[in-house]
Design an enzyme around this catalytic site. Structure first.
Site, PDB file in Angstrom:
ATOM      1  N   ASN A  11      18.296-143.978   2.223  1.00  0.00           N
ATOM      2  CA  ASN A  11      17.334-142.872   2.234  1.00  0.00           C
ATOM      3  C   ASN A  11      17.654-141.990   1.023  1.00  0.00           C
ATOM      4  O   ASN A  11      18.598-141.201   1.058  1.00  0.00           O
ATOM      5  CB  ASN A  11      17.486-142.095   3.553  1.00  0.00           C
ATOM      6  N   HIS A  97      13.130-138.009  11.009  1.00  0.00           N
ATOM      7  CA  HIS A  97      14.429-137.577  10.478  1.00  0.00           C
ATOM      8  C   HIS A  97      14.662-136.111  10.862  1.00  0.00           C
ATOM      9  O   HIS A  97      13.719-135.322  10.874  1.00  0.00           O
ATOM     10  CB  HIS A  97      14.455-137.752   8.951  1.00  0.00           C
ATOM     11  N   GLU A 146      21.396-140.499  14.487  1.00  0.00           N
ATOM     12  CA  GLU A 146      21.874-139.626  13.414  1.00  0.00           C
ATOM     13  C   GLU A 146      22.209-138.238  13.948  1.00  0.00           C
ATOM     14  O   GLU A 146      21.355-137.334  13.916  1.00  0.00           O
ATOM     15  CB  GLU A 146      20.794-139.486  12.332  1.00  0.00           C
TER      16      GLU A 146
HETATM   17  P1  PGA Z   1      24.154-138.807   4.832  1.00  0.00           P
HETATM   18  O1  PGA Z   1      22.751-138.620   5.525  1.00  0.00           O
HETATM   19  O2  PGA Z   1      24.396-140.264   4.577  1.00  0.00           O
HETATM   20  O3  PGA Z   1      24.052-137.988   3.578  1.00  0.00           O
HETATM   21  O4  PGA Z   1      25.166-138.225   5.767  1.00  0.00           O
HETATM   22  C1  PGA Z   1      22.161-139.598   6.353  1.00  0.00           C
HETATM   23  C2  PGA Z   1      20.710-139.266   6.537  1.00  0.00           C
HETATM   24  O5  PGA Z   1      20.309-138.088   6.389  1.00  0.00           O
HETATM   25  O6  PGA Z   1      19.913-140.177   6.809  1.00  0.00           O
END
Ligand code: PGA
Length: 218
Positions: A11, A97, A146
């Site tokens: 992402n 998200h 997440e």
């Molecule tokens: P990060 O974020 O890998 O920067 O911790 C994951 C995400 O927001 O999908």
């Protein structure tokens, strides 16, 4: 869509110019060609068409996804991008998200419509949940766990907690469960034992760091 696992999704959020994107695509296409699972890149919306063209021209195994889609279908919705408009470009769309739930006030109801629109257009939603009690719309096949405290902090969730959350999610339905939140080359091997793949942001931006994650779980 039965993708080979592990499924690793980058992402890129609101990062990179098109010139930087091509460097990234070059490096990760190479890494993905020897990866036994599936690698998906989700660039900023304006780069979807050019990325799709780049991947076709370079015969890349890398798959393309969007970071979001509109809850509206085509019509008088200034600034929105309807699922049917990008269906020929992407295989996946991140939906729900936590940054969009927070910054764009996306509600469970709106997210349900997004999932429906994605499915109707033939796009597989990657539905983000913040815990195992986050409502998950029907038709979702891929869930990304997440926890907000782990996103961009360098402090991933405890592997035991990831394991039990993934197990709880899988009792609800036969989901492909991804984990996202401070995934790095150092912790990837321990975490992949508990899930089907990753959603990676910070450590996907630098092609070397992202390649190191792919290498760690081969
Ligand atoms: P990060 O974020 O890998 O920067 O911790 C994951 C995400 O927001 O999908």
């Amino acid at each position: 869509m039965a993708e080979p696992l592990p499924l690793v999704v980058a992402n890129l959020k609101a990062n990179k110019t098109w010139e930087e994107m091509t460097t990234w695509l070059e490096a990760i296409s190479q890494a993905s060609s020897t990866f036994p699972g599936t690698v998906v890149v989700c660039p900023s919306t304006p780069f979807l068409a050019a990325s799709n063209q780049w991947l076709i021209t370079h015969n890349s195994s890398l798959k393309l996804g969007s970071q979001d889609i509109s809850h509206f279908e085509q019509g008088a919705y200034t600034g929105e991008v309807a699922a049917s408009q990008i269906a020929s470009l992407v295989d996946y769309a991140i939906v729900g998200h936590s940054e969009r739930r927070q910054n764009a006030s996306e509600t469970d109801e709106v997210l349900e419509t997004k999932v429906k629109n994605a499915k109707t257009a033939g796009i597989e939603p990657i539905f983000c949940v913040q815990s195992d009690s986050t409502p998950i719309p029907d038709q979702v096949a891929i869930v990304a766990y997440e926890p907000v405290s782990a996103i961009g902090t360098g402090n991933p969730d405890d592997p035991q907690n990831i394991k039990s959350t993934a197990e709880k999610l899988k009792t609800k339905s036969q989901y492909t469960v991804l984990y996202g939140g401070s995934v790095s080359a150092d912790n990837a091997k321990a975490i992949i034992a508990t899930v089907d793949g990753f959603l990676v942001a910070t450590n996907s931006l630098d092609p070397q760091k992202f390649t190191a994650i792919l290498e760690a779980i081969k």
